[in-house]
Design a protein around this motif. Sequence first.
Motif, PDB file in Angstrom:
ATOM      1  N   ALA A  28     -32.777  -4.971  23.256  1.00 32.83           N
ATOM      2  CA  ALA A  28     -32.992  -6.371  22.881  1.00 32.83           C
ATOM      3  C   ALA A  28     -33.161  -7.285  24.097  1.00 32.83           C
ATOM      4  O   ALA A  28     -33.920  -8.247  24.048  1.00 32.83           O
ATOM      5  CB  ALA A  28     -31.821  -6.862  22.021  1.00 32.83           C
ATOM      6  N   ASP A  29     -32.477  -6.953  25.191  1.00 30.45           N
ATOM      7  CA  ASP A  29     -32.523  -7.842  26.353  1.00 30.45           C
ATOM      8  C   ASP A  29     -33.774  -7.603  27.204  1.00 30.45           C
ATOM      9  O   ASP A  29     -34.256  -6.477  27.304  1.00 30.45           O
ATOM     10  CB  ASP A  29     -31.263  -7.672  27.212  1.00 30.45           C
ATOM     11  N   PRO A  30     -34.330  -8.656  27.811  1.00 31.00           N
ATOM     12  CA  PRO A  30     -35.551  -8.537  28.600  1.00 31.00           C
ATOM     13  C   PRO A  30     -35.461  -7.543  29.762  1.00 31.00           C
ATOM     14  O   PRO A  30     -36.414  -6.806  30.026  1.00 31.00           O
ATOM     15  CB  PRO A  30     -35.799  -9.953  29.126  1.00 31.00           C
ATOM     16  N   LEU A  31     -34.316  -7.483  30.452  1.00 24.89           N
ATOM     17  CA  LEU A  31     -34.170  -6.540  31.564  1.00 24.89           C
ATOM     18  C   LEU A  31     -34.190  -5.105  31.048  1.00 24.89           C
ATOM     19  O   LEU A  31     -34.851  -4.232  31.621  1.00 24.89           O
ATOM     20  CB  LEU A  31     -32.881  -6.807  32.356  1.00 24.89           C
ATOM     21  N   GLY A  32     -33.492  -4.851  29.961  1.00 23.75           N
ATOM     22  CA  GLY A  32     -33.498  -3.515  29.354  1.00 23.75           C
ATOM     23  C   GLY A  32     -34.895  -3.114  28.911  1.00 23.75           C
ATOM     24  O   GLY A  32     -35.307  -1.964  29.107  1.00 23.75           O
ATOM     25  N   LYS A  33     -35.623  -4.054  28.325  1.00 30.29           N
ATOM     26  CA  LYS A  33     -37.005  -3.780  27.907  1.00 30.29           C
ATOM     27  C   LYS A  33     -37.874  -3.437  29.110  1.00 30.29           C
ATOM     28  O   LYS A  33     -38.659  -2.488  29.074  1.00 30.29           O
ATOM     29  CB  LYS A  33     -37.615  -4.997  27.193  1.00 30.29           C
ATOM     30  N   ASN A  61     -36.971  -2.285  32.015  1.00 34.50           N
ATOM     31  CA  ASN A  61     -36.578  -0.986  32.568  1.00 34.50           C
ATOM     32  C   ASN A  61     -37.130   0.159  31.722  1.00 34.50           C
ATOM     33  O   ASN A  61     -37.613   1.161  32.265  1.00 34.50           O
ATOM     34  CB  ASN A  61     -35.055  -0.876  32.680  1.00 34.50           C
ATOM     35  N   ALA A  62     -37.053   0.039  30.404  1.00 41.25           N
ATOM     36  CA  ALA A  62     -37.586   1.085  29.514  1.00 41.25           C
ATOM     37  C   ALA A  62     -39.092   1.215  29.728  1.00 41.25           C
ATOM     38  O   ALA A  62     -39.618   2.334  29.822  1.00 41.25           O
ATOM     39  CB  ALA A  62     -37.268   0.757  28.061  1.00 41.25           C
ATOM     40  N   GLU A  86     -31.737   8.595  35.939  1.00 42.86           N
ATOM     41  CA  GLU A  86     -31.731   7.513  34.953  1.00 42.86           C
ATOM     42  C   GLU A  86     -30.912   7.884  33.714  1.00 42.86           C
ATOM     43  O   GLU A  86     -30.493   7.016  32.964  1.00 42.86           O
ATOM     44  CB  GLU A  86     -33.184   7.162  34.563  1.00 42.86           C
ATOM     45  N   LEU A  87     -30.660   9.159  33.497  1.00 43.16           N
ATOM     46  CA  LEU A  87     -29.907   9.638  32.336  1.00 43.16           C
ATOM     47  C   LEU A  87     -28.399   9.695  32.554  1.00 43.16           C
ATOM     48  O   LEU A  87     -27.656   9.815  31.588  1.00 43.16           O
ATOM     49  CB  LEU A  87     -30.365  11.062  31.980  1.00 43.16           C
TER      50      LEU A  87
END
Length: 184
Positions: free
Chosen positions: A53-58, A60-61, A104-105
């Motif tokens: 949901a968060d822009p940083l997480g998006k 990074n994905a 990353e895992l």
Amino acid sequence: ESLSPKSPEILKYNPVHKKLPILLHNGKPVVESLVIVEYIDETWTSGSSILPADPLGKSNARFWAKFIDDKLMPAIMNVRRYQGEEQVKAIDEVVKLFKLLENELKGKKFFGGDTIGLVDITANFIALWLGIHQEMMGIQLVSKEKLPILCKWIDEYLNSSIIKQSLPSRDELSAALLSYHKSL
């Protein structure tokens, strides 16, 4: 679809890259795997999203999904393409890229955390196709000794109920891949 020669539909719906995949939705084409996956996620919102949901997480994905598509996939294709010393160098490069991805895992079940997300979907080929490629080439790029965290992810991914019910069997994929390689 026939890939050789390319069908008129491929040329019509993807005139830039002239390749699959192409998703037709309401008569409009959506092209390129990652774009299609995100389009599906944004269009059919009844389930949980494959992006955080968060822009940083998006971001990074999206970064790691692009890394897989733009860096890792071509490097793996080079292993198949080269022989001898060039192939040894290509294998070393793939292992280095896998180690970056594996990092990353750390501490997570899936790249998306506890649930499968965009990066896991993009890395799908690692879980199933890569094993088939390795058998065909007689080369082992991924092993529990070299990449234990990535191998654990492969097991978790392939044993996930949603993946088990969605993926074709390994035998079906092997036959399709063998047929594809014969056509090259």
